[in-house]
Enzyme design. Structure first.
Site, PDB file in Angstrom:
ATOM      1  CD  GLU A 129      -3.675  -8.966   4.873  1.00 11.65           C
ATOM      2  OE1 GLU A 129      -3.909  -7.857   5.363  1.00 11.65           O
ATOM      3  OE2 GLU A 129      -2.806  -9.171   3.995  1.00 11.65           O
TER       4      GLU A 129
ATOM      5  CG  HIS B  24      -1.904  -1.134   1.185  1.00 11.67           C
ATOM      6  ND1 HIS B  24      -2.814  -1.296   0.175  1.00 11.67           N
ATOM      7  CD2 HIS B  24      -2.086  -2.186   2.022  1.00 11.67           C
ATOM      8  CE1 HIS B  24      -3.539  -2.391   0.403  1.00 11.67           C
ATOM      9  NE2 HIS B  24      -3.112  -2.945   1.516  1.00 11.67           N
TER      10      HIS B  24
ATOM     11  CG  ASP C 268      -6.866  -6.025   4.151  1.00  7.87           C
ATOM     12  OD1 ASP C 268      -7.797  -5.451   3.568  1.00  7.87           O
ATOM     13  OD2 ASP C 268      -5.687  -5.943   3.779  1.00  7.87           O
TER      14      ASP C 268
END
Ligand SMILES: [Mg+2]
Ligand SMILES: [Mg+2]
Ligand SMILES: [Mg+2]
Ligand SMILES: [Mg+2]
Ligand SMILES: [Mg+2]
Ligand SMILES: [Mg+2]
Lengths: 256, 256, 256, 256, 256, 256
Positions: free
Chosen positions: D150, D46, D176
């Site tokens: 996750e 990310h 997540d």
């Protein structure tokens, strides 16, 4: 690849039409070199280049078989030397307003006995495929120094500037000249008084045996300068080529 | 600055005409965003972008008030997620040849329950000026996933691909399609069989309620695609805008 | 996006508190522009910026809706011009120790008849969304030149410096001033003699109708300068914001 | 400089608190390494890193005497190998949802006979100051592979994942996970069901003899995770350190 | 400049000796291209290149008149396509361990009907100075795909791999092979069992009509491989050329 | 890591042999720092460095435990200050031809009362691990300013230059000197008249208590300079190390 200097190009193609490149990515310089211009100028004064982008841009233009010119920032004569070391074959120095300015330009761009250029053209030698002794013997002739004449002070000192030994050429900055002649009132290269002043500079420089260049904002101005006998014409700017082409393609796509 | 997504742009302007950007410097993307296009696509498949240049390009296009689309490399669905995280509002994924490919695209670009997109849109939130909860609530609608249909396999699987939940649109790659239909013999987007195939894809996608995009090499092709009812048309490529504009300016300068 | 110049910001918010950015990545400049400061200064003298990073940083700060100031290297007046061409709305020139220095700063940053700034603000015009004629008409007012007063020589020449036409403001460098006043013995901006000297400079500059800025190492110093009536306060430096925030978060994580 | 691996750091300092770095300039990574963290993680999923920025970031963190961890994009196991080759001492792989995913991670990060990591750690050897034979003999122990748990699928497959030979640790992605557990309804790491799920993962991983890491958005969350017995805690993100420090300094400057 | 492909070079000079470049600056790639090698390989697997540095490196090698090869990361077949689009004339894909791997390599690097390479070689066409139709007609012959054979699985599948239509060549990774053959005990390309295995691979590939390349750590190994009949030999690595030359110059300077 | 300054290195190792680095990637500077040299010089005059590459190069050399010297462009004394701020421990200024030049060099590189160096060594302090007060107290001793003596004017002014307070050392540029002595006829550092001139400079500088450095093109020249008693010898250039090592490896590979 055969390296072509601006001096050689001018011997063949006069007036030479140069691209004018502001954006620092070497792909832009290379695109210009492939687009039909006779030479490519990388602009460090009002453009967005720095020394490393100039170095990479010279390689990119050389890859595409064209000569590179570098316009340096005001008073940055050290960069004039560095541009030649990086393989450029000409430099344009803005705001040469006095004999002292012109002498500083020559000092930085010509080896002794003409000037004081310092030795270290490793990259130029590599890109041009010659040996150091040949580079030293020929560089003062094959690399060109353009002094920009674009202020009232420069016009007043012009005859003396033209006599500075080692100066190869002048380059007229018509926008700054128009601001100077109007005392800051407006910028308009095509104003009659401005064109008259430019023509007077050109005539005096030609009389002194110097090449004369000028900046044209568009094709119409360049045609005028061709007719008037300029030797070197910088034409437009990268952002304008891009915008012009995009607009043309979009207009074609959107018409009914 | 008000952020404009491609979804919002398509609601207002159909067909939207997008620039297609290959060169990685963000100044090029920004130039395109200021040139009159409705959107700007950064190409990582055949273009010269990488993740960092995409990140910087999205900011540059946002600065100029336009939506950004990113075409990712073949099979790089992780990059599709990253492009959205970086603030792009759409991704185009090449070579979606099967339901599995389409599902992988949706998995990467849509949050649960539609897909498996991983959370981390810090940069997008910053550029779009919204808060995380709003981003999560809306992103599956406001960011668009285009599946490229450009092979025989894709055409064979098209109906099933169009039924994959979460897929927003298809994008036709007419050059690859023409190679596929000619079994490698030539590349010619305008070949009649190729246009017929493209139209069939478009019709089936429209029937399934999907947006349909296509790539046009020039204005004439774009006009055709406007007439045919495409929703999104990518037009030309940065190097072509540049070359076209430079050639026009040079031709104007050189004519007598 | 509406472009905001420092001049406009100062009209609304006095004193303006500026971030001070040393690291060259435009994301840092943009982060500062989003962090609550009234303006963002990019430092080329002691910071790690170069011309290309300044160009990209100005775009990033503009994207976030703030004005950009650039501190140039000592004596690099050509860069002062370039910073304005790149869209900065103010420049800070260090070590202005004489009338000649101040005149050189004005020459580089003001168009005729005030100075000799050369024409070429293509990028600034683009970022500010105005036309060339308007830029020429207004730039001498809307872009600001700060002369740093930070040596004994500058203090001695201050009244004459303040009379140089076109100079907009002074900026006090309290660290260098403290070294100068102690003849190299120590660096301590808060020393009483140093603050007295700074206040004397401020008073004389205000009396001459000039804006006065100063550098504060931290919030406490900035509070003092607010109370004393400074118009523009540079606060801390990017590395300090980062270290301060990281330390606070770590301390919170590690306490029992 | 003595190179410190994350494995060595974890032997001394548990839980280790790692910085989390999104911005690609190596000065940011180095700043984090000097700010008091026990390690520095560069985020490619990310965050805004690419392979070259990771390479430069690892050198910068090493210069400051800290271990580097790299979080790679989803499914980019080739990058996991490359990160170790570049001198990182651990990798975090997101979205490890199955035994096959975990095996692919191990294959990329462990030399035979444990995995299939390809030989070429020239840069790591240089930065760590050891010889190739020692690197081969020790790397499977001294470099750590973290599998992110996750998703619901990952939780369902957790026991089997924990049995994959060569996997060193798990890393919980609580954002997540919270999206997954709410089927996309919201993102809230601190939701009770989410913390319960995280604790269950931690307990099972600890029971299997694995290290367990987790991401904390702020100091308060990190304190909780310290109390719960996590071994490795990623704390905040570079943009947050910067914003927090800038806000604190500004608040101090602006208070009366 | 006349573009030279690796295929053309191999027709003239067998075995071809290639430089191996890890560092991403295009000046390094260009230096190698001027140093006497027959070709230059840019390494993305264990080296420090990324897509943009490869793009710039191909231009730099082309400027110096040599062919470029790109070794891509493990499994990154999209990058194999992109490298060819960027103007490389060969790709080396590591860890081709199965027929499926080899088919994926061919799919990415050969146009239909041989493979599924997607159309978009704009940059290659520009650097090679040919037109699109000629590129399509010839690319499957003039660009080469090397499959790395370096594991036990690859050796087991070798005959089937060699039968995959469109595969041009194999490249032996002797370091990985030596680790595989020793089950991770050591890395030693010159071990007799390892050389025997390499020779067996070479013989089988030659029997199948494929070119065979291999990596040599130094001149002595390269001499051996020349004698054994390899067609393509990668020699050393940029950091080794640099260190070797520096050490020689230093030793010369320091001797008495 | 323990920071080593050039001053400290010269106290231990005389003559010190420095690498000379033209290429801007910090990996090159770091490679040189690991190759056995006593120091690393980054060349901005004839080399391809700019401020940002110098900043990154200093970090890379520091990471490898060596001192960094920076040669600045002609007349760019602001860059001399910046190089020290970036953590270099010495600067070499080319073309110091007069007392005024030497005074400008000292002004830029020494704090008051010796010179006018401006305060801001944040990065140097960080890399050197000391505090600001210690830096101020010691910098005038621990950072070294070299004046290049390489013209007839410099030779004429030498005695006065050597008396400029604060100047630490001279550095002879034998190539420029040979051009000057031959009035531009040739470049040949080994010419007898040139070596005689260099020796005279060295003797006078040593008599004045200054360190003396010189540039050697190769090991043989460096041996001569060692024998003659130079204190600091720059040896070759990065491109030569690379070419020399590549040629040696290729020759070894190609011999029969
Ligand atoms: Mg001008
Ligand atoms: Mg396609
Ligand atoms: Mg100061
Ligand atoms: Mg996650
Ligand atoms: Mg291998
Ligand atoms: Mg010299």
């Amino acid at each position: 690849m055969t390296f072509v200097s601006l001096a050689a190009r001018l011997a063949d193609a006069t007036p030479a039409l140069s691209a004018w490149i502001s954006m620092p990515d070497p792909l832009i310089a290379e695109s210009a070199a492939r687009a039909g211009f006779d030479a490519v100028t990388l602009d460090m004064q009002h453009g967005l280049h720095d020394p490393v982008s100039v170095m990479r841009g010279v390689a990119a233009v050389t890859l595409a078989g064209q000569p590179t010119i570098v316009r340096v920032p005001v008073g940055d004569f050290a960069m004039a030397s560095r541009a030649l070391d990086m393989g450029a074959s000409a430099v344009i120095a803005p705001m040469i307003n006095s004999v002292a300015d012109a002498e500083a330009l020559v000092a930085a761009t010509k080896y002794p006995p003409v000037g004081q250029r310092s030795w270290g053209p490793t990259r130029a030698i590599q890109l041009q495929g010659i040996d150091p002794a040949a580079y030293l013997a020929n560089a003062n002739q094959t690399t060109l120094a353009f002094a920009m004449i674009e202020t009232l002070a420069a016009m007043a000192a012009l005859d003396a500037i033209l006599e500075v030994p080692g100066l190869d050429a002048v380059f007229i900055g018509p926008s700054d000249l128009s601001i100077a002649l109007s005392n800051g009132a407006n910028v308009d290269p095509m104003r009659i008084d401005n064109q008259d002043a430019a023509s007077a500079i050109r005539a005096r420089a030609h009389a002194a045996g110097k090449r004369v260049g000028i900046f044209a904002l568009n094709g119409a101005q360049a045609r005028l300068y061709r007719a008037l006998g300029y030797d070197f014409i910088a034409l437009g700017v990268d952002a304008a080529y891009f915008a012009l082409g995009a607009a043309a393609m979009l207009a074609d796509a959107r018409r009914d």
